[in-house]
Design an enzyme around this catalytic site. Structure first.
Site, PDB file in Angstrom:
ATOM      1  N   ASP A 204       0.830  -1.186   0.130  1.00  0.00           N
ATOM      2  CA  ASP A 204      -0.171  -0.097   0.086  1.00  0.00           C
ATOM      3  C   ASP A 204       0.834   1.185   0.024  1.00  0.00           C
ATOM      4  OD1 ASP A 204      -2.982   1.073   0.373  1.00  0.00           O
ATOM      5  OD2 ASP A 204      -1.858   1.892   2.272  1.00  0.00           O
ATOM      6  N   GLU A 256       1.424  -0.614  -4.827  1.00  0.00           N
ATOM      7  CA  GLU A 256       0.384   0.536  -5.346  1.00  0.00           C
ATOM      8  C   GLU A 256       1.233   1.725  -5.724  1.00  0.00           C
ATOM      9  OE1 GLU A 256      -3.497   2.727  -3.449  1.00  0.00           O
ATOM     10  OE2 GLU A 256      -1.799   2.340  -2.266  1.00  0.00           O
TER      11      GLU A 256
END
Length: 483
Positions: A204, A256
């Site tokens: 993330d 990401e």
């Protein structure tokens, strides 16, 4: 199957399961790990070989799992570590690897690390987070903004009279990645899960882990909310690559990388073999469903990636409007065309749960909204047989459930499964080079490898194409040919 000895993460079609909405095993309206185990047969039947789980770790759920309060245990609503281990083993028995969502940029404000850090300015873990005195007038120390709400990225902690940094919610506190102890702690988290058999991590906020050490103001016109030290972020990625490379069989890092500049995206691959294995291509996600626009993104990506790097393509995820609604206007012909492109490009294809059904964005009434950023419509439960028991979010009504689509050979699900099977059976589609071919306006045509040609009519008019004698593509028709 591939002849060049490709690593698994290049050959596999990956599937993102938003666990809370994937499958509910106990009737409480919340998806769980047992529900995932119960549906592994479906994923194997579909042809999935890698399963990315949204965060399963302990969280107060201010951001639905992306605010972690314990990196090394399972959220009780989802199960426990024993169930997780069972999932890894059962999935592995079906040829499906488990990829875990890891959130290294920030922790929950309920994490013991932050509770200790905020206890006093002299706390041993104070420097694990980013603290600064307010400006003399009480305002934040710089002009950085939160990605949620657009306000300041700084919040005052009254007890210690300093402000802490949070790129997202105030309850999601940014870690200080200049601190070696933080780096070692997250290394240990990775090893904990790698030792349990996970095949890698989806990282993330991989594009913005290390902040500018001097906390300088972001300049006018900046396309980021905070100032990131990219060189040092890349250094962290190289550290993680060495860590996962120490494991056998090979593990993968998927970033990401929410950047809209393709040259910057390419930088996250490093040399092509020393940083991320895969970096999500958001310019492709947000490209319009037009031949020239999509071909341009792919061509530029292919040109910019370092030698040996491998693209990653997706059309939907838990943070964006589902692709059948966002780019296809609810038209199933367009959704089939877009899915054909996704599953025939050079690179790793990632499906978000429901993509295989042609599932549209749901309309969630105001009294059912759960997410502070309005992303509920992309996170509604996957319809297995048409119903859940009082689900945490309402079901999407505008899609046939899995059970019905599995029985229908003309369904969107059947179409998706056939595409995956075609991909798995074709060395050209698995490892062949990409080359854009000349084509009429509105048609995106490309060659894969030696013998495979893909042609997609992304227009409302029938188009004559020079592929087979007399071949005409109907509006939004896609073909995959051996030539």
């Amino acid at each position: 199957m591939p002849s060049g000895g490709q690593p698994w993460w290049q050959c596999a079609v990956l599937y993102q399961a938003y666990v809370r909405s994937f499958a509910d095993s106990d009737g409480d309206g919340v998806g769980d790990l047992r529900g995932v185990i119960d549906r592994l047969e479906y994923l194997e039947w579909l042809g999935v070989e890698g399963l990315w789980l949204s965060p399963v770790t302990v969280s107060p759920d201010k951001d639905w799992g992306y605010d972690i309060s314990d990196y090394t245990d399972v959220q009780p609503a989802f199960g426990d570590l024993a169930t997780f281990d069972e999932l890894v083993a059962d999935a592995g028995g079906r040829g499906i690897r488990i990829i875990l969502d890891l959130v290294p940029n920030h922790t929950s404000d309920q994490h013991p690390w932050f509770r200790e850090a905020r206890a006093s300015r002299d706390s041993p873990r104070r420097d694990w987070y980013i603290w600064r005195d307010p400006a003399p007038d009480g305002s934040p120390p710089n002009n950085w903004l939160s990605s949620f709400g657009g306000g300041s990225a700084w919040t005052l902690d009254p007890a210690t009279e300093q402000m802490y940094l949070h790129s997202f919610l105030p309850e999601q506190v940014d870690l200080n990645w200049w601190n070696e102890d933080v780096r070692v702690a997250i290394d240990d988290v990775m090893r904990f899960w790698l030792d349990r058999g996970v095949a890698g991590f989806r990282l993330d906020v991989a594009h913005a882990i290390v902040k500018d050490r001097e906390l300088r103001n972001k300049p006018p016109g900046s396309d980021t909310n905070v100032v990131v030290d990219l060189d040092e972020t890349f250094s962290v990625l190289r550290r993680w690559r060495k860590l996962v490379n120490s494991y056998e069989p090979e593990r993968a890092l998927i970033g990401e990388t929410w950047v809209m500049d393709l040259a910057r995206l390419a930088g996250f691959y490093g040399s092509g073999a020393d940083q991320l294995h895969l970096a999500f291509n958001f310019p492709f996600v947000f490209a319009p469903l037009q031949a020239s626009a999509m071909a341009r993104v792919v061509e530029e990506t292919e040109h910019l990636l370092p030698k040996g790097a491998w693209p990653a393509w997706t059309l939907s995820n838990h943070d964006v409007v589902r692709f059948p609604t966002r780019m296809c206007e609810g038209d199933e012909r367009k959704a089939r065309a877009a899915l054909t492109a996704l599953l025939t490009l050079r690179g790793t294809a990632v499906l978000y749960q429901g993509d295989e059904l042609g599932m549209p964005q749901a309309d969630v009434l105001p009294d059912r909204i759960r997410d502070m950023a309005g992303r509920d419509g992309a996170r509604t439960p996957l319809p297995w047989n048409g119903g859940w028991n009082d689900p945490w979010l309402p079901l999407t009504v505008d899609v046939a459930p899995v059970a019905a689509q599995r029985e229908d050979t003309a369904s969107f699900l059947a179409f998706c499964r056939e595409l995956i099977a075609r991909r798995r059976a074709s060395p050209d589609l698995l490892e062949g080079a990409y080359e854009t071919l000349p084509s009429p306006d509105g048609v995106w045509a490309f060659r894969r490898g030696e013998r495979t040609v893909v042609a997609i009519n992304l227009s409302d008019d029938p188009v004559q194409v020079d592929l087979e004698e007399g071949r005409k593509l109907d509006p939004w028709e896609a073909v995959v040919l051996d030539v």
